[in-house]
Motif scaffolding. Structure first.
Motif, PDB file in Angstrom:
ATOM      1  N   SER A   1       0.738  -1.159   0.040  1.00  0.00           N
ATOM      2  CA  SER A   1      -0.038   0.163   0.147  1.00  0.00           C
ATOM      3  C   SER A   1       0.979   1.326  -0.053  1.00  0.00           C
ATOM      4  N   SER A   2       2.089   1.154  -0.282  1.00  0.00           N
ATOM      5  CA  SER A   2       3.076   2.372  -0.131  1.00  0.00           C
ATOM      6  C   SER A   2       3.930   2.257  -1.574  1.00  0.00           C
ATOM      7  N   SER A   3       4.842   3.239  -1.867  1.00  0.00           N
ATOM      8  CA  SER A   3       5.597   3.362  -2.878  1.00  0.00           C
ATOM      9  C   SER A   3       6.897   2.290  -2.416  1.00  0.00           C
ATOM     10  N   THR A   4       6.948   2.168  -1.234  1.00  0.00           N
ATOM     11  CA  THR A   4       8.229   1.547  -0.993  1.00  0.00           C
ATOM     12  C   THR A   4       8.267   0.313  -0.466  1.00  0.00           C
ATOM     13  N   GLU A   5       8.997  -0.548  -0.746  1.00  0.00           N
ATOM     14  CA  GLU A   5       8.984  -2.200   0.006  1.00  0.00           C
ATOM     15  C   GLU A   5      10.400  -1.846   0.884  1.00  0.00           C
ATOM     16  N   TYR A   6       9.923  -1.770   2.038  1.00  0.00           N
ATOM     17  CA  TYR A   6      11.077  -1.592   2.990  1.00  0.00           C
ATOM     18  C   TYR A   6      11.977  -2.934   3.068  1.00  0.00           C
ATOM     19  N   LYS A   7      13.145  -2.725   3.411  1.00  0.00           N
ATOM     20  CA  LYS A   7      14.124  -3.833   3.610  1.00  0.00           C
ATOM     21  C   LYS A   7      14.444  -3.916   5.205  1.00  0.00           C
ATOM     22  N   CYS A   8      14.703  -5.124   5.559  1.00  0.00           N
ATOM     23  CA  CYS A   8      14.955  -5.280   7.074  1.00  0.00           C
ATOM     24  C   CYS A   8      16.268  -4.618   7.337  1.00  0.00           C
ATOM     25  N   PRO A   9      16.453  -3.937   8.383  1.00  0.00           N
ATOM     26  CA  PRO A   9      17.750  -3.543   8.770  1.00  0.00           C
ATOM     27  C   PRO A   9      18.702  -4.166   8.699  1.00  0.00           C
ATOM     28  N   GLY A  10      20.078  -3.913   8.652  1.00  0.00           N
ATOM     29  CA  GLY A  10      21.262  -4.748   9.017  1.00  0.00           C
ATOM     30  C   GLY A  10      21.800  -5.000  10.299  1.00  0.00           C
ATOM     31  N   CYS A  11      22.643  -5.826  10.570  1.00  0.00           N
ATOM     32  CA  CYS A  11      22.967  -6.195  11.874  1.00  0.00           C
ATOM     33  C   CYS A  11      23.351  -4.759  12.691  1.00  0.00           C
ATOM     34  N   GLU A  12      24.020  -3.879  12.216  1.00  0.00           N
ATOM     35  CA  GLU A  12      24.716  -2.972  12.640  1.00  0.00           C
ATOM     36  C   GLU A  12      23.517  -1.694  13.065  1.00  0.00           C
TER      37      GLU A  12
ATOM     38  N   ILE B   1      28.097 -12.910  10.231  1.00  0.00           N
ATOM     39  CA  ILE B   1      27.098 -12.430   9.206  1.00  0.00           C
ATOM     40  C   ILE B   1      26.909 -10.937   9.413  1.00  0.00           C
ATOM     41  N   ARG B   2      26.392 -10.197   8.550  1.00  0.00           N
ATOM     42  CA  ARG B   2      26.217  -8.726   8.752  1.00  0.00           C
ATOM     43  C   ARG B   2      24.565  -8.261   8.786  1.00  0.00           C
ATOM     44  N   HIS B   3      24.010  -9.445   8.346  1.00  0.00           N
ATOM     45  CA  HIS B   3      22.421  -9.109   7.990  1.00  0.00           C
ATOM     46  C   HIS B   3      21.635 -10.369   8.686  1.00  0.00           C
ATOM     47  N   PRO B   4      20.630  -9.973   9.283  1.00  0.00           N
ATOM     48  CA  PRO B   4      19.672 -11.202   9.694  1.00  0.00           C
ATOM     49  C   PRO B   4      19.143 -12.170   8.672  1.00  0.00           C
ATOM     50  N   LEU B   5      18.938 -11.676   7.494  1.00  0.00           N
ATOM     51  CA  LEU B   5      18.787 -12.699   6.319  1.00  0.00           C
ATOM     52  C   LEU B   5      19.670 -13.381   6.054  1.00  0.00           C
ATOM     53  N   SER B   6      21.134 -13.120   6.218  1.00  0.00           N
ATOM     54  CA  SER B   6      22.238 -13.834   5.719  1.00  0.00           C
ATOM     55  C   SER B   6      22.187 -15.258   6.846  1.00  0.00           C
ATOM     56  N   TYR B   7      21.734 -14.678   7.913  1.00  0.00           N
ATOM     57  CA  TYR B   7      21.540 -15.647   8.863  1.00  0.00           C
ATOM     58  C   TYR B   7      20.634 -17.088   8.732  1.00  0.00           C
ATOM     59  N   TYR B   8      19.584 -16.478   8.313  1.00  0.00           N
ATOM     60  CA  TYR B   8      18.690 -17.581   7.729  1.00  0.00           C
ATOM     61  C   TYR B   8      19.006 -18.416   6.770  1.00  0.00           C
ATOM     62  N   ASN B   9      19.431 -17.697   5.656  1.00  0.00           N
ATOM     63  CA  ASN B   9      19.989 -18.311   4.436  1.00  0.00           C
ATOM     64  C   ASN B   9      21.111 -19.330   4.877  1.00  0.00           C
ATOM     65  N   ASN B  10      21.853 -18.856   5.471  1.00  0.00           N
ATOM     66  CA  ASN B  10      23.052 -19.545   5.875  1.00  0.00           C
ATOM     67  C   ASN B  10      22.768 -20.994   6.807  1.00  0.00           C
ATOM     68  N   LYS B  11      21.510 -20.815   7.519  1.00  0.00           N
ATOM     69  CA  LYS B  11      21.049 -21.962   8.125  1.00  0.00           C
ATOM     70  C   LYS B  11      20.526 -23.090   7.226  1.00  0.00           C
ATOM     71  N   TRP B  12      19.837 -22.676   6.351  1.00  0.00           N
ATOM     72  CA  TRP B  12      19.364 -23.410   5.170  1.00  0.00           C
ATOM     73  C   TRP B  12      20.357 -24.061   4.479  1.00  0.00           C
ATOM     74  N   LYS B  13      21.686 -23.457   4.096  1.00  0.00           N
ATOM     75  CA  LYS B  13      22.893 -24.095   3.683  1.00  0.00           C
ATOM     76  C   LYS B  13      23.277 -25.096   4.443  1.00  0.00           C
ATOM     77  N   GLN B  14      23.391 -24.791   5.631  1.00  0.00           N
ATOM     78  CA  GLN B  14      24.236 -25.680   6.565  1.00  0.00           C
ATOM     79  C   GLN B  14      23.121 -26.923   6.684  1.00  0.00           C
ATOM     80  N   GLU B  15      21.916 -26.884   6.687  1.00  0.00           N
ATOM     81  CA  GLU B  15      21.055 -28.131   6.869  1.00  0.00           C
ATOM     82  C   GLU B  15      21.187 -28.745   5.418  1.00  0.00           C
TER      83      GLU B  15
END
Lengths: 396, 344
Positions: free
Chosen positions: B295-306, B326-340
């Protein structure tokens, strides 16, 4: 019984008082005002009226006196199209660096009254201005504007051309510096060998001593050092040093040991940067000195630092605060220490008004003492607005 | 004018540009004349090295001709980089030139280092007696890698707007400054059709390599959301919301943006929030749709770890080993998938 009617009447009274004020008092427009977004909360209105622009100061004045805005804001950013309804379409050109210190951010704000909490926040504000902005960052006085927020805090606008195009990450780094975030204790304290022993052909260090920076060092090193020295003196001088330490959260055992060790000789050694203390005490020193010298910009939990936000709306200087009727006044740096909001930001008239108080009030405003019982009272308009705005009274 | 070898080692200098203008061939000569074949080969070599090794590489600068070919290879490489067109490639090439300068600057004198700083508009103060270098905080903020703790201003000295830096630190800061400058220049230039025609086989080769790399990146798993793979920060926020605690605005925002990046729909996100005691569907729906861009013009991104740390959402005491990498919460999640996936 308070009826809806008297609440409505109170609101009308605030609105009329504000309209009359704006009809005869000029609001000073910010620089580049044609490139700014303006926003208002109107009396009785729902939410905020946003994305407004004014290319002439008379138009803003007209708006304020006709609508009697409860709260007036402008964007710290300037845009190519400030009135575009979507943020991306505005095209950001730059923004001042804003510091917003509010008494909400103080750790024990809830127990303090209005005056007391403002004094506490001013102490933080002075630290921010003197130590950090003028001292460490070296901003020139001519680029700094200080304001009383009209409510519960102070604002500082830094207008140095060098910082206008800083992005939000770069601003965050400044905030992290000012709040002491991520300060590494290994950079502050380091161990130094006090002697060497030889066994066979090898040499080993023998005995270690903890060193800290000296007070004259740049940045946080010197600041922590000065903080620790102050702290040690404060503890030493207090009537019950051990109790004082325990208040700081040091365990009984550690406090006993520390007090026993704080001889005159030891104090001298600390001033020269020799801490020679155990790990727990070193941690205590770092944390306490950090808390003492950093600026409480955030409570760490509920409030985001305004400073990092490059598209923030900020209260319009020289407008009135809708919850107090106090003016967002500019403060000269050399007058900051003496500034008293309940004297220097009072601008509304003296005309007597009858109000009903919910509880008794004891307040000094505009150089007068008011001891008011919780009954119907006649008070000057400025006090009536203050009490009604803060929901401590209603109009009769 | 500086010596020819200096111009060859630092081809981005104003002096080098001046040298080419005064002594160099015309653009047509540079592109087509046989004597400049070597410069054209080195130009492509710069790009290959930048892509593969993050450094445009060193070549012998023993003779005058060596130096001139090196100097001329720089504008050629830039023109080809513009024609390749890929923004990632431009960044990569800019980094290659900048890292190369960094390595060379480590062995230069302080006065030379300072002259490069001046050329790159980095304001520095040098104290000859104490041999200390200080840099203006704005240039520092802009170019120092402050994501690393030891680079944060808090762990350095600053007074009157200037920070003390070592020779090596300043070289690192200049690296970033040059990288940004070259990248900015490449982004604004247009591809010259003669350059495109002449180097078309190389340009296509680079574009092919980039496309294959891109495919590999996209193949990372996302899959259905798995709560065990959430980073500690998101687990905390989610648990707090579901138990009805008051979660700061920034915490709620981060969680919604995070889940939205994992391709969860608005309805699925709302379901997670619905267990909160103060849940109001219409209000939450409005806010969620605003963040996800519905409903807005921007798709907001999740902030990084810092950023998360600054806002106090990162539970520092609950950080695990993966968090530190990692430096971003999303990398954490993706990394966990890779590990599995790697597990037998």
């Amino acid at each position: 019984m308070r009826t809806g009617n008297s609440v409505q009447k109170s609101l009308e009274f605030l609105k009329n008082t504000f309209q009359t004020y704006y009809a005869s008092n000029k609001v000073k427009l910010p620089e580049r005002f044609g490139r700014r977004e303006f926003a208002f909360v109107l009396f009785g209105g729902k939410g905020m009226v946003r994305h407004l622009g004014f290319d002439k100061s008379e138009l803003l004045q007209e708006f304020l006196s006709e609508r009697g805005a409860q709260h007036a804001y402008y964007s710290s950013a300037y845009y190519q199209y400030p009135t575009a309804p979507k943020m991306v379409e505005k095209n950001w050109l730059g923004a001042e660096l804003i510091f917003d210190l509010d008494s909400d951010h103080l750790p024990n704000a809830e127990q303090m009254g209005y005056v007391e909490s403002l004094l506490a926040v001013k102490k933080e504000f002075i630290k921010l201005i003197d130590d950090f902005l003028l001292g460490d960052f070296g901003f020139k006085e001519k680029y700094m504007e200080l304001y009383f927020s009209g409510g519960r805090g102070y604002h500082c606008h830094v207008k140095d051309p060098a910082i206008l195009d800083l992005d939000s990450n770069e601003r965050r780094e400044i905030v992290d510096y000012i709040t002491g975030r991520d300060l590494q204790d290994s950079l502050i304290f380091h161990e130094q060998a006090t002697g060497r022993k030889r066994y066979g052909g090898h040499s080993f260090t023998s005995g270690k001593s903890l060193k800290m920076p000296t007070p004259d060092q740049d940045g946080w090193k010197g600041r922590i050092s000065r903080g620790i020295i102050d702290l040690v003196y404060e503890i030493k001088k207090s009537d019950n040093p051990q109790k004082r330490l325990e208040e700081y959260g040091v365990s009984v055992r550690d406090a006993e040991r520390l007090v026993a060790e704080l001889s005159e000789e030891r104090m001298r050694r600390i001033q020269d940067g020799m801490l020679d203390q155990s790990k727990t005490i070193r941690k205590f020193f770092l944390n306490s000195a950090l808390r003492k010298t950093a600026v409480a910009l955030t409570a760490g939990e509920t409030d985001e630092p305004v400073t990092c936000d490059v598209k923030r709306l900020i209260r319009l200087p020289s407008s009135l605060h809708g919850k107090t009727g106090l003016k967002v006044v500019k403060i000269n740096i050399d007058e900051l220490k003496e500034f008293n909001p309940l004297r220097d930001a009072v601008v509304l008239p003296e005309d007597p008004v009858r109000i009903a108080l919910q509880k008794s009030v004891n307040i000094q405003m505009n150089n007068q003492h008011f001891h008011l019982e919780n009954s119907d009272q006649e008070v000057p308009s400025y006090l009536a607005v203050f009490l009604i705005g803060r929901k401590q009274a209603i109009l009769l | 004018m500086r010596e020819l070898t200096i111009l060859a080692k630092y081809p981005f200098l104003q002096d080098t540009r001046q040298f080419i203008k005064e002594n160099g061939p015309s653009i047509d000569e540079l592109l087509y004349n046989p004597p400049y074949e070597r410069a054209r080969i080195i130009g492509i070599e710069r790009l290959d090295n930048a892509l593969k090794h993050r450094d445009v590489g060193s070549r012998s600068l023993a003779s005058e001709s060596d130096c001139i070919m090196e100097i001329l290879s720089y504008p050629l490489a830039r023109m080809v980089a513009v024609c390749i067109g890929d923004p990632y490639f431009k960044k990569r090439y800019a980094l290659g030139e900048a890292s190369h300068m960094y390595k060379q600057l480590l062995n230069e004198s302080t006065s030379f280092l300072l002259s490069i700083a001046k050329e790159l508009d980095v304001t520095v103060q040098y104290n000859t007696e104490k041999n200390t270098i200080k840099i203006f905080f704005k240039n520092y903020l802009r170019n120092a890698p402050t994501r690393y703790k030891e680079w944060k201003i808090v762990n350095r000295g600053i007074r009157n707007g200037f920070l003390s830096v070592s020779h090596k630190d300043l070289a690192r800061i200049l690296l970033e400054s040059l990288r940004k400058r070259i990248n900015k220049e490449l982004v604004t230039r247009k591809c010259d059709s003669n350059v495109y025609d002449l180097f078309s086989s190389d340009i296509k080769r680079f574009q092919y390599t980039l496309a294959t790399q891109q495919k590999k990146m996209e193949a990372t798993p996302v899959g259905k959301i798995s709560v065990e793979k959430l980073p500690p920060c998101m687990t905390e926020v989610l648990a707090a919301i579901q138990s009805g605690e008051n979660v700061p605005h920034m915490g709620r925002f981060s969680l919604v943006a995070f889940l939205s990046s994992l391709k969860l729909s608005t309805a699925e996100i709302l379901k997670l929030f619905s267990t909160a005691p103060d849940y109001q569907e219409d209000k939450t729906k409005y806010q969620v749709e605003h963040i996800t861009g519905a409903s807005s013009s921007t798709e907001y991104k999740c902030p990084g770890c810092e950023k998360m740390r600054t806002y106090g959402i990162c539970p520092v005491d609950k950080m695990d080993d993966l968090c530190k990498k990692i430096r971003h919460p999303l990398s954490y999640y993706n990394n966990k998938w890779k590990q599995e996936k790697q597990k037998p």
